[in-house]
Design an enzyme around this catalytic site. Sequence first.
Site, PDB file in Angstrom:
ATOM      1  N   HIS A  84       0.925  -1.070  -0.224  1.00 43.84           N
ATOM      2  CA  HIS A  84      -0.251  -0.231   0.444  1.00 43.84           C
ATOM      3  C   HIS A  84       0.930   1.480   0.214  1.00 43.84           C
ATOM      4  O   HIS A  84       0.771   2.277   0.666  1.00 43.84           O
ATOM      5  CB  HIS A  84      -1.196  -0.154   1.395  1.00 43.84           C
ATOM      6  N   THR A  93      -4.045   1.923  -9.360  1.00 43.25           N
ATOM      7  CA  THR A  93      -2.787   1.722  -9.832  1.00 43.25           C
ATOM      8  C   THR A  93      -2.165   0.176 -10.041  1.00 43.25           C
ATOM      9  O   THR A  93      -1.693   0.101 -10.783  1.00 43.25           O
ATOM     10  CB  THR A  93      -2.089   2.517  -8.731  1.00 43.25           C
ATOM     11  N   ARG A  95      -4.960  -2.340 -10.372  1.00 41.12           N
ATOM     12  CA  ARG A  95      -5.429  -2.766 -10.922  1.00 41.12           C
ATOM     13  C   ARG A  95      -4.668  -2.359 -12.624  1.00 41.12           C
ATOM     14  O   ARG A  95      -4.188  -3.286 -13.593  1.00 41.12           O
ATOM     15  CB  ARG A  95      -6.596  -2.978 -10.915  1.00 41.12           C
TER      16      ARG A  95
END
Length: 166
Positions: A84, A93, A95
Amino acid sequence: MVKQKVLLSEKVIKDIHSLVLMDNRADRGIYRRVPVTIMGAVHTPPQPYLLPTRMEQLIIKYQGCFSHVVERVSQFHLEFEAIHPFIDGNGRTGRLLLNLELMKEGYPPINIKFSDRKRYYDCFTSYHINGEDPSEMVSLVREYLEEELLRYIEIVRNANEMSKFQ
């Protein structure tokens, strides 16, 4: 990037994130500077000072992995989201990166449907609970790819049928 088969790198990740957060100059392409928790997650992302090292390790691991692209991108996606790295836009971002890597290997992009969001999020929970086993995400990505490929085949069939009548 797809045509040139640009190697996945920190620059590519930050450039894609900059596009995702185009309207947020302060945060686009910049690793988060504060600790975060992910609502409903069974795992806590690393502290901000660890992000550059963790991202570098993730990229090196990905570049050194020789499994099938579906397994490779699924694993990468799970780990990217676990890190993260950004304050906002991590899912979008991640995906986009997943699709970039699929397309570089000649596959169509996939769109994880809103109606499948629970299953999608369950893949992350399963990954962290089951000893970092990516199999649920691999299955999800594989199913979406199969659906897209079948859709493409149907489009080609229809085009061929239409050309017979011209």
